[in-house]
Structure formats: C-alpha cells, structure tokens
Design a protein around this motif. Structure first.
Motif, PDB file in Angstrom:
ATOM      1  N   ILE A  44      77.128  17.288  74.975  1.00 18.25           N
ATOM      2  CA  ILE A  44      76.407  17.984  76.048  1.00 18.25           C
ATOM      3  C   ILE A  44      75.087  17.215  76.416  1.00 18.25           C
ATOM      4  O   ILE A  44      74.426  17.020  75.471  1.00 18.25           O
ATOM      5  CB  ILE A  44      76.445  19.622  75.989  1.00 18.25           C
ATOM      6  N   HIS A  45      74.770  17.587  77.687  1.00 19.38           N
ATOM      7  CA  HIS A  45      73.460  17.312  78.024  1.00 19.38           C
ATOM      8  C   HIS A  45      72.581  18.883  78.185  1.00 19.38           C
ATOM      9  O   HIS A  45      73.125  19.598  79.039  1.00 19.38           O
ATOM     10  CB  HIS A  45      73.150  16.660  79.391  1.00 19.38           C
ATOM     11  N   TYR A  46      71.601  18.970  77.325  1.00 15.28           N
ATOM     12  CA  TYR A  46      71.269  20.316  77.045  1.00 15.28           C
ATOM     13  C   TYR A  46      69.652  20.622  77.522  1.00 15.28           C
ATOM     14  O   TYR A  46      68.940  19.515  77.089  1.00 15.28           O
ATOM     15  CB  TYR A  46      71.633  20.965  75.745  1.00 15.28           C
ATOM     16  N   ARG A  47      69.249  21.539  77.944  1.00 12.50           N
ATOM     17  CA  ARG A  47      67.831  21.864  78.004  1.00 12.50           C
ATOM     18  C   ARG A  47      67.452  23.187  77.513  1.00 12.50           C
ATOM     19  O   ARG A  47      68.234  24.289  77.759  1.00 12.50           O
ATOM     20  CB  ARG A  47      67.536  22.100  79.641  1.00 12.50           C
ATOM     21  N   ARG A  66      73.210  28.143  75.673  1.00 15.94           N
ATOM     22  CA  ARG A  66      73.595  29.137  76.414  1.00 15.94           C
ATOM     23  C   ARG A  66      74.161  28.098  77.565  1.00 15.94           C
ATOM     24  O   ARG A  66      73.941  27.006  77.825  1.00 15.94           O
ATOM     25  CB  ARG A  66      72.334  29.595  77.182  1.00 15.94           C
ATOM     26  N   THR A  67      75.334  28.590  78.367  1.00 20.95           N
ATOM     27  CA  THR A  67      75.932  27.634  79.035  1.00 20.95           C
ATOM     28  C   THR A  67      75.274  27.299  80.541  1.00 20.95           C
ATOM     29  O   THR A  67      75.536  26.266  81.006  1.00 20.95           O
ATOM     30  CB  THR A  67      77.478  28.347  79.291  1.00 20.95           C
ATOM     31  N   ASP A  68      74.282  28.139  80.766  1.00 29.80           N
ATOM     32  CA  ASP A  68      73.542  28.061  82.022  1.00 29.80           C
ATOM     33  C   ASP A  68      72.363  26.961  81.622  1.00 29.80           C
ATOM     34  O   ASP A  68      71.849  26.592  82.746  1.00 29.80           O
ATOM     35  CB  ASP A  68      73.181  29.069  82.670  1.00 29.80           C
ATOM     36  N   ARG A  69      72.218  26.731  80.385  1.00 33.34           N
ATOM     37  CA  ARG A  69      71.359  25.746  80.095  1.00 33.34           C
ATOM     38  C   ARG A  69      71.918  24.238  80.020  1.00 33.34           C
ATOM     39  O   ARG A  69      71.438  23.399  79.944  1.00 33.34           O
ATOM     40  CB  ARG A  69      70.544  25.980  78.908  1.00 33.34           C
ATOM     41  N   ILE A  70      73.277  24.125  79.934  1.00 34.80           N
ATOM     42  CA  ILE A  70      73.831  22.887  79.662  1.00 34.80           C
ATOM     43  C   ILE A  70      73.818  22.173  81.189  1.00 34.80           C
ATOM     44  O   ILE A  70      74.647  22.657  82.262  1.00 34.80           O
ATOM     45  CB  ILE A  70      75.486  23.073  79.195  1.00 34.80           C
ATOM     46  N   ALA A  71      73.438  20.945  81.351  1.00 36.45           N
ATOM     47  CA  ALA A  71      73.417  20.337  82.536  1.00 36.45           C
ATOM     48  C   ALA A  71      74.585  19.734  82.998  1.00 36.45           C
ATOM     49  O   ALA A  71      75.186  19.677  83.857  1.00 36.45           O
ATOM     50  CB  ALA A  71      72.334  19.286  82.461  1.00 36.45           C
ATOM     51  N   ASP A  72      75.456  19.237  81.673  1.00 39.80           N
ATOM     52  CA  ASP A  72      76.699  18.685  82.043  1.00 39.80           C
ATOM     53  C   ASP A  72      77.402  18.372  80.649  1.00 39.80           C
ATOM     54  O   ASP A  72      76.821  18.548  79.680  1.00 39.80           O
ATOM     55  CB  ASP A  72      76.733  17.109  82.659  1.00 39.80           C
ATOM     56  N   ALA A  73      78.894  18.383  80.586  1.00 32.59           N
ATOM     57  CA  ALA A  73      79.459  18.134  79.538  1.00 32.59           C
ATOM     58  C   ALA A  73      80.547  17.289  79.231  1.00 32.59           C
ATOM     59  O   ALA A  73      81.349  17.084  80.591  1.00 32.59           O
ATOM     60  CB  ALA A  73      80.167  19.723  79.288  1.00 32.59           C
ATOM     61  N   GLU A  74      80.720  16.526  78.252  1.00 35.21           N
ATOM     62  CA  GLU A  74      81.774  15.509  78.307  1.00 35.21           C
ATOM     63  C   GLU A  74      82.768  15.852  77.306  1.00 35.21           C
ATOM     64  O   GLU A  74      82.501  15.947  75.946  1.00 35.21           O
ATOM     65  CB  GLU A  74      81.238  13.918  77.917  1.00 35.21           C
ATOM     66  N   PHE A  75      83.979  16.215  77.582  1.00 33.28           N
ATOM     67  CA  PHE A  75      85.215  16.573  76.667  1.00 33.28           C
ATOM     68  C   PHE A  75      85.769  15.521  75.807  1.00 33.28           C
ATOM     69  O   PHE A  75      86.481  14.582  76.356  1.00 33.28           O
ATOM     70  CB  PHE A  75      86.084  17.470  77.266  1.00 33.28           C
ATOM     71  N   LEU A  76      85.335  15.116  74.809  1.00 30.29           N
ATOM     72  CA  LEU A  76      85.714  14.114  74.140  1.00 30.29           C
ATOM     73  C   LEU A  76      87.160  14.207  73.354  1.00 30.29           C
ATOM     74  O   LEU A  76      87.735  15.198  72.962  1.00 30.29           O
ATOM     75  CB  LEU A  76      84.725  13.685  72.902  1.00 30.29           C
ATOM     76  N   GLU A  77      87.851  13.197  73.250  1.00 29.93           N
ATOM     77  CA  GLU A  77      89.194  13.280  72.645  1.00 29.93           C
ATOM     78  C   GLU A  77      88.920  13.304  71.098  1.00 29.93           C
ATOM     79  O   GLU A  77      90.043  13.655  70.605  1.00 29.93           O
ATOM     80  CB  GLU A  77      90.149  12.112  72.980  1.00 29.93           C
ATOM     81  N   GLU A  78      88.076  12.925  70.632  1.00 29.73           N
ATOM     82  CA  GLU A  78      87.711  12.812  69.259  1.00 29.73           C
ATOM     83  C   GLU A  78      87.994  14.345  68.373  1.00 29.73           C
ATOM     84  O   GLU A  78      87.290  15.007  68.963  1.00 29.73           O
ATOM     85  CB  GLU A  78      86.507  12.171  68.726  1.00 29.73           C
ATOM     86  N   ARG A  79      88.599  14.200  67.452  1.00 28.03           N
ATOM     87  CA  ARG A  79      88.535  15.512  66.640  1.00 28.03           C
ATOM     88  C   ARG A  79      87.638  15.583  65.555  1.00 28.03           C
ATOM     89  O   ARG A  79      87.452  14.472  64.790  1.00 28.03           O
ATOM     90  CB  ARG A  79      90.167  15.765  66.046  1.00 28.03           C
ATOM     91  N   ARG A 118      70.594  15.106  74.241  1.00 27.81           N
ATOM     92  CA  ARG A 118      71.936  15.154  74.389  1.00 27.81           C
ATOM     93  C   ARG A 118      72.452  15.152  72.837  1.00 27.81           C
ATOM     94  O   ARG A 118      72.096  14.734  72.028  1.00 27.81           O
ATOM     95  CB  ARG A 118      72.182  13.503  75.030  1.00 27.81           C
ATOM     96  N   ARG A 119      73.657  16.065  72.960  1.00 26.37           N
ATOM     97  CA  ARG A 119      74.189  16.437  71.686  1.00 26.37           C
ATOM     98  C   ARG A 119      75.547  16.342  71.663  1.00 26.37           C
ATOM     99  O   ARG A 119      76.215  16.520  72.604  1.00 26.37           O
ATOM    100  CB  ARG A 119      73.787  17.850  71.228  1.00 26.37           C
ATOM    101  N   VAL A 120      76.052  16.116  70.370  1.00 27.75           N
ATOM    102  CA  VAL A 120      77.810  16.059  69.970  1.00 27.75           C
ATOM    103  C   VAL A 120      77.763  17.386  69.322  1.00 27.75           C
ATOM    104  O   VAL A 120      77.275  17.625  68.255  1.00 27.75           O
ATOM    105  CB  VAL A 120      78.409  14.826  69.636  1.00 27.75           C
ATOM    106  N   ILE A 121      78.740  18.170  69.843  1.00 31.29           N
ATOM    107  CA  ILE A 121      79.032  19.372  68.968  1.00 31.29           C
ATOM    108  C   ILE A 121      80.489  19.595  68.644  1.00 31.29           C
ATOM    109  O   ILE A 121      81.085  18.892  69.243  1.00 31.29           O
ATOM    110  CB  ILE A 121      78.493  20.678  69.860  1.00 31.29           C
TER     111      ILE A 121
END
Length: 239
Positions: A153-156, A195-208, A164-167
C-alpha cells in the motif's frame, strides 16, 4: 417458555458450544431445573437427536446432526435484520449488497407469520454517516485476508506524510465514518491499523505470508493486549 421451544433451544445451546455443556449450565440459561433438562435431553435422544454425553459430564451435539437452518425465532430474525441493516449502511458496496440480499432471502423463506418481524422490526440502527472514499478495494482485501496473501500500500498518515508498506492483512474494521484494515506491517515490524481513505493505492500481491488467517488474527489480538511485546515478536511463517 413452551416445552417445544425449550427443546429447540437446548439444541441451539449445544450447536453453538465448542465444548460439552452441563445440565446445570443449560438450566441456568433456560431458567428451569436441572431435572427438567435431564428429562428434555432424554426426550430429544428418544426422538433420534444425536446428543452424546451423560448427566454430570456434559452434553455435545454430534456434528452430523442436520436441522433446517431457518427455523428461526422472532428474536433471531430481528438479530439477523439488525446486523444486516448495519452492514447495508456501513459496509463497502459488495458487502452492503450481500446484506440486502440476505434480508431478501430470509424474507422469502420464513413463514408468513414471521415476516412482520422483518418488514416492521422493533429494532433499528442509526443512519450511517457519510464515509470518505476507500483507496483500496475492500472486497478484494477481504479475499486476500482469507487467502493469506500480502498487500503493498501507499499510505498517508494523519499528518499527510507518505510511506510505502507491505502488510499482512488481518481484518477489515467497519466504523461509522471510516473503514480500517489491520495488518502486520513489514516496514514497522509491528501490527498497524490503516484507514482505507488514507490509502492512496494498493497492489494485491500473489505472495503468501505463510500463516493461517486464524493464527495471524490471534497474534493480532494478543498485540492489542500487549503492544510492546507485539512489536518485539514478529509473526513467524510456518516452515
């Protein structure tokens, strides 16, 4: 309480319990004597309800027992409607539509005499407040939680500072004015809430991330009770 209702309620008590339930516990909940419970359980067994156990040790309902799932009481119907109303007003679009579909399905299958409890319930939820737009596909985030996959996610934060974080997503929380995703943050090395409204964009990774969702959720709950320990002990993926 009518005897037929009491017999049904005994089955419900056993269905929802993960452990044996004693006659004394059932008696307290139903406000009857233990002797009455013993007699009722014996009658249920005589009707081929697969209750296992004996007096003094507790009773369990065999997992193979099947009962029509919509034999609902008025209180159960209103509980379902109340929950569905709340989700319809506060859930993201996919979940909100599912809540409305749930109410329609319940209405279609319950007996006519019970439909007023849905059409004109004695309970209700306050009107939902206007929520800020989500910066992440919440329905997809719920799927990633179930599948044990990571999200970048790109978070503010509250000050507007970006990162930028991987969660490892754990759970989606629904509140009156915003939604939230809790997860293990690889950048901070701790559980965090976004908070989902502070997430600028998200990349859904295939990695488990390698943990069963229930295990990760249990560790998140422990972190709420002991934050310093949680920060020092990152989740370990299964070997």
């Amino acid at each position: 309480m009518r005897r037929a209702d009491r017999l049904f309620q005994i089955i419900q008590i056993l269905r929802r319990s993960p452990r044996p339930v004693t006659a004394a516990e059932i008696a307290r909940e139903l406000e009857v004597s233990a002797r009455t419970v013993y007699r009722d359980v014996a009658d249920l067994v005589g009707q081929r309800v697969p209750i296992l156990g004996e007096a003094g040790l507790g009773y369990v309902l065999d997992g193979t027992f099947d009962m029509p799932p919509l034999m609902l009481t008025p209180d159960e119907i209103e509980a379902a409607v109340l929950g569905a109303q709340w989700v319809a007003g506060r859930g993201e679009p996919v979940l909100a539509q599912a809540a409305r579909d749930l109410i329609a399905k319940i209405t279609a299958v319950v007996p006519e005499r019970l439909r007023p409890f849905i059409a004109d319930p004695s309970i209700g939820t306050p009107s939902a407040l206007v929520q800020a737009a989500d910066g992440i596909d919440v329905a997809r985030a719920r799927a990633w939680i179930r599948e044990g996959r990571k999200i970048r996610i790109h978070y503010r934060d509250v000050r507007g500072d970006p990162s930028r974080r991987v969660i490892w997503p754990v759970i989606v929380g629904f509140f009156d004015q915003a939604r939230m995703v809790a997860g293990w943050c690889e950048l901070r090395g701790a559980f965090r809430h976004f908070r989902t409204d502070r997430i600028a964009d998200a990349e859904f990774l295939e990695e488990r991330h390698g943990l069963r969702p229930a295990v990760l959720r249990a560790r998140w709950k422990r972190s709420l009770a002991n934050p310093p320990e949680a920060a020092r002990s990152p989740p370990q993926a299964a070997p």
